[in-house]
Motif scaffolding. Structure first.
Motif, PDB file in Angstrom:
ATOM      1  N   ARG A 286       1.714  11.406 -10.419  1.00 48.41           N
ATOM      2  CA  ARG A 286       1.817  10.083  -9.794  1.00 48.41           C
ATOM      3  C   ARG A 286       0.595   9.246 -10.172  1.00 48.41           C
ATOM      4  O   ARG A 286      -0.500   9.781 -10.361  1.00 48.41           O
ATOM      5  CB  ARG A 286       1.856  10.209  -8.268  1.00 48.41           C
TER       6      ARG A 286
ATOM      7  N   SER B 244      11.902   3.108  -0.573  1.00 45.47           N
ATOM      8  CA  SER B 244      11.073   3.820  -1.559  1.00 45.47           C
ATOM      9  C   SER B 244       9.656   4.020  -1.028  1.00 45.47           C
ATOM     10  O   SER B 244       9.064   5.085  -1.220  1.00 45.47           O
ATOM     11  CB  SER B 244      10.990   3.042  -2.863  1.00 45.47           C
ATOM     12  N   ALA B 245       9.113   2.979  -0.383  1.00 50.80           N
ATOM     13  CA  ALA B 245       7.748   3.060   0.139  1.00 50.80           C
ATOM     14  C   ALA B 245       7.633   4.160   1.189  1.00 50.80           C
ATOM     15  O   ALA B 245       6.674   4.941   1.184  1.00 50.80           O
ATOM     16  CB  ALA B 245       7.328   1.713   0.732  1.00 50.80           C
ATOM     17  N   VAL B 246       8.631   4.235   2.058  1.00 49.90           N
ATOM     18  CA  VAL B 246       8.608   5.273   3.105  1.00 49.90           C
ATOM     19  C   VAL B 246       8.718   6.658   2.460  1.00 49.90           C
ATOM     20  O   VAL B 246       7.974   7.579   2.810  1.00 49.90           O
ATOM     21  CB  VAL B 246       9.747   5.031   4.123  1.00 49.90           C
TER      22      VAL B 246
ATOM     23  N   LEU C 154       3.812  -4.667   2.312  1.00 51.21           N
ATOM     24  CA  LEU C 154       4.021  -3.252   2.689  1.00 51.21           C
ATOM     25  C   LEU C 154       2.763  -2.429   2.402  1.00 51.21           C
ATOM     26  O   LEU C 154       2.326  -1.619   3.225  1.00 51.21           O
ATOM     27  CB  LEU C 154       5.193  -2.658   1.889  1.00 51.21           C
TER      28      LEU C 154
ATOM     29  N   THR D 127       7.909   7.510  -0.654  1.00 51.98           N
ATOM     30  CA  THR D 127       6.669   7.791  -1.398  1.00 51.98           C
ATOM     31  C   THR D 127       5.593   8.268  -0.431  1.00 51.98           C
ATOM     32  O   THR D 127       4.864   9.228  -0.690  1.00 51.98           O
ATOM     33  CB  THR D 127       6.185   6.519  -2.135  1.00 51.98           C
TER      34      THR D 127
ATOM     35  N   PHE E 121       0.640  -0.412   5.121  1.00 52.75           N
ATOM     36  CA  PHE E 121       0.485   1.046   5.042  1.00 52.75           C
ATOM     37  C   PHE E 121      -0.944   1.471   4.717  1.00 52.75           C
ATOM     38  O   PHE E 121      -1.415   2.488   5.196  1.00 52.75           O
ATOM     39  CB  PHE E 121       1.416   1.637   3.970  1.00 52.75           C
TER      40      PHE E 121
ATOM     41  N   THR F 118       3.047   0.526  -6.489  1.00 50.47           N
ATOM     42  CA  THR F 118       2.541   1.721  -5.804  1.00 50.47           C
ATOM     43  C   THR F 118       3.447   2.070  -4.630  1.00 50.47           C
ATOM     44  O   THR F 118       3.731   3.244  -4.375  1.00 50.47           O
ATOM     45  CB  THR F 118       1.094   1.489  -5.320  1.00 50.47           C
ATOM     46  N   MET F 119       3.920   1.049  -3.933  1.00 48.05           N
ATOM     47  CA  MET F 119       4.846   1.314  -2.820  1.00 48.05           C
ATOM     48  C   MET F 119       6.145   1.923  -3.342  1.00 48.05           C
ATOM     49  O   MET F 119       6.700   2.832  -2.738  1.00 48.05           O
ATOM     50  CB  MET F 119       5.154   0.005  -2.077  1.00 48.05           C
ATOM     51  N   TYR F 120       6.612   1.424  -4.484  1.00 50.23           N
ATOM     52  CA  TYR F 120       7.817   1.994  -5.071  1.00 50.23           C
ATOM     53  C   TYR F 120       7.561   3.431  -5.543  1.00 50.23           C
ATOM     54  O   TYR F 120       8.420   4.307  -5.424  1.00 50.23           O
ATOM     55  CB  TYR F 120       8.307   1.117  -6.246  1.00 50.23           C
ATOM     56  N   GLY F 121       6.351   3.676  -6.052  1.00 50.50           N
ATOM     57  CA  GLY F 121       5.991   5.035  -6.474  1.00 50.50           C
ATOM     58  C   GLY F 121       5.755   5.190  -7.959  1.00 50.50           C
ATOM     59  O   GLY F 121       5.384   6.259  -8.417  1.00 50.50           O
TER      60      GLY F 121
ATOM     61  N   THR G  85      11.455  -0.954   0.488  1.00 51.55           N
ATOM     62  CA  THR G  85      10.968  -0.423   1.771  1.00 51.55           C
ATOM     63  C   THR G  85      11.320   1.055   1.907  1.00 51.55           C
ATOM     64  O   THR G  85      10.476   1.865   2.299  1.00 51.55           O
ATOM     65  CB  THR G  85      11.574  -1.226   2.941  1.00 51.55           C
TER      66      THR G  85
END
Lengths: 426, 149
Positions: free
Chosen positions: A255, B86-88, A40, B90, A44, A208-211, B84
């Motif tokens: 973040r 969460s990624a969107v 992901l 974020t 992205f 990082t994708m999770y946040g 997925t």
């Protein structure tokens, strides 16, 4: 009484099924989770990005301070500071903080200050530990964005531009860069090349994708000074200052992100003893974080950090389950349990172990493909990765098992001291 | 100048040591392949005749794979969906935040105050090329220019 015995029997039966299932399931599930997160992130953030050595232009580049804490770095200071000072960036200073070194570091730094125009040197009158050295660095730094590297790390010339670009996002309070292994003279060195991409790189991408991130890499990280201020800067009592500061910055509402283009070349231990000491300190630092943030997690403060916390907790439980499995496997090998009362426990990797090993190899392959952007010939390290499931899982398990009691028995407010430079180089 | 990338390779190691590392790693791979014999049958059975090992009766065990891994696959599916989403989210949050102004830099006054220092003095200290910092028992900070060598 009979009911109690029956209940205990049922509980024991459940555990004998659950423990082997967890030993397999936790790394298996997380491997796929990291792979998905890595892909992901690649989709992205990476696949359309310009090459690492051609960062995009920015109308006005913000000034940056590079902080380099040094303790007994006489062998490395000249290389580290010369390379840092030669970065391709329009406005930056390098600030070396000598934390009361006992070797020739002070003399070398003073000499370098006369040779390198954008280098400043701060000597701490007495040795204080890395966290205090970093705090003094942040105090004496002229600029808002701080890039922190270790005293033996070589910063890639384009890294500062990528850091500055990342901080154009207002929510970002800190970032972690991409450490790449310099020393590859032995199996352990080469193995860590693969580990840093397939484990650490993929985990940071997925988080990082999770946040939310578990930790920045202390060897290459960057901070907004305001975020550090709100988080209370570095704590002198933590074993792993990078884990602690990452959590405090996130709890303060900022973040943290991963910037794989911010590359630094680092030295890692190439002896088992050096590796053991390093991983034990990492594990103790992680457990210290678990203790420190238990109350905030229970109280529901920063609920988005909870999955990261629970994942670490599970990894500690997994280590103890693995120890039990290995112990029972050894007993079985020695001739005990001939009747096969404990069928789920085995020392030799059978179907489950092999499935896990193949999954890890798939994870390593995906990460090496993603990481080819940052280093040529990454796929060559696949050859050495075969050791990882055996050697490194064992080391990770054992260090965590040893670290838990050590961390729990450690006085809560004890100041920590420097533990580098034990690079265990051959 | 430092060569780039600054790798330290095994080139200076004794040849015997390099060969030993290669040999041991190769043995590890061979052990892995031997243990994976059953799994390789899955692939080899289809092309067995070309490899001189025709065994069309071999059971590919797909059922066993499915049965054993299905519960884990469900958990993986849930977690990857969660990741997925969460990624969107974020990404959307970051994009929205881009419209906001950058946070104001931390000024020297605030930082000096947190250390009990004078802001003007701190700014002057930051201009020193080489400085010595003294930290007292209570954490109080004092900065002095380094003595001339």
């Amino acid at each position: 009484m009979q009911n109690l015995v029956d209940a205990l029997g049922i509980a024991l039966d459940f555990l004998l099924l659950a423990i082997p299932a967890f030993c397999f399931g936790y790394p298996f599930i997380m491997a796929w989770y990291w792979m998905a997160g890595g892909l992901l992130f690649y989709w992205f953030r990476e696949h359309n990005a310009p090459p690492q050595n051609q960062p995009p232009e920015l109308a006005a580049w913000p000034p940056i301070t590079i902080i380099v804490p040094c303790y007994n770095e006489a062998d490395n200071a000249r290389d580290t500071l010369s390379v840092a000072a030669a970065c391709d960036y329009p406005d930056f200073e390098v600030l070396a903080v000598n934390d009361g070194s006992k070797d020739e570091t002070a003399t070398i730094l003073n000499q370098l200050a006369t040779e390198i125009p954008n280098l400043r040197v701060v000597h701490l009158a007495k040795n204080q530990g890395k966290a205090t050295a970093m705090n003094v660095g942040a105090l004496m730094a002229k600029h808002e964005i701080l890039v922190c590297i270790d005293g033996d790390a070589l910063l890639d010339p384009h890294s500062l531009r990528w850091v500055a670009l990342a901080f154009q996002r207002p929510l970002i309070g800190a970032l972690t860069g991409n450490p790449r292994i310099r020393n590859r003279t032995s199996i352990l060195g080469r193995l860590q090349v693969g580990e840093f991409s397939s484990i650490i790189g993929l985990i940071k991408r997925a988080q990082t994708m999770y946040g939310r991130l578990f930790t920045v890499s202390g060897v290459i990280c960057a901070f907004r000074k305001r975020a550090l201020y709100e988080a209370g800067f570095w704590s002198p009592r933590t074993l792993t200052d990078d884990i602690d500061v990452t959590w405090r910055i996130q709890v303060a509402g900022w973040r943290v992100t991963y910037e794989p283009n911010a590359i630094v070349w680092i030295l890692m231990p190439e002896t088992l003893n050096g590796l053991w000491k390093q991983r034990l300190r990492w594990a103790e630092g992680g457990i210290q974080m678990m203790q420190d943030y238990l109350a905030p997690m229970v109280r529901g403060r920063s609920p988005t950090l909870l999955p990261v916390y629970v994942n670490y907790l599970l990894s500690v439980v997994w280590s103890y389950c693995m120890l039990l499995t290995i112990g029972i496997g050894l007993l079985q090998s020695a001739g005990f349990d001939k009747d096969g009362i404990l069928p789920g426990f085995s020392l030799i990797p059978e179907w489950w172990g092999l499935t896990l090993a193949v999954t890890y190899l798939a994870q390593a392959l995906i990460s090496q493909l993603v990481e080819r952007r940052y280093e040529k010939n990454m796929l060559r390290s696949m050859f050495w990765i075969i050791w990882y499931p055996l050697a490194f899982w064992l080391i990770s398990t054992m260090t965590t098992v040893v670290a838990l009691p050590r961390a729990l028995m450690r006085p809560r407010n004890a100041r920590t001291t420097w533990v580098s430079p034990d690079r265990g180089l051959r | 100048m430092t060569p780039w990338p600054p790798l330290i390779t095994a080139a200076h190691q004794p040849t015997l040591m390099r060969w030993r590392d290669w040999f041991l790693t190769l043995v590890m791979w061979l052990m892995m392949f031997v243990m994976l014999e059953t799994e390789f049958e899955l692939l080899i059975d289809h092309t067995g005749e070309f490899l001189g090992r025709p065994d069309p009766a071999a059971d590919p065990h797909w059922e066993k794979f499915h049965q054993r891994l299905a519960p884990y696959a469900v958990v993986i599916g849930i977690l990857v969906t969660f990741l997925t989403v969460s990624a969107v989210l974020t990404r959307l949050r970051m994009r929205r935040a881009r419209r906001r102004p950058l946070p104001a830099p931390l000024d020297a006054v605030a930082q000096a105050a947190s250390e009990g220092l004078d802001a003007l003095q701190l700014q002057a200290d930051r201009e020193l090329r080489v400085a010595v910092v003294f930290i007292g028992e209570a954490g109080e900070v004092r900065v002095e220019p380094a003595p001339e060598p």
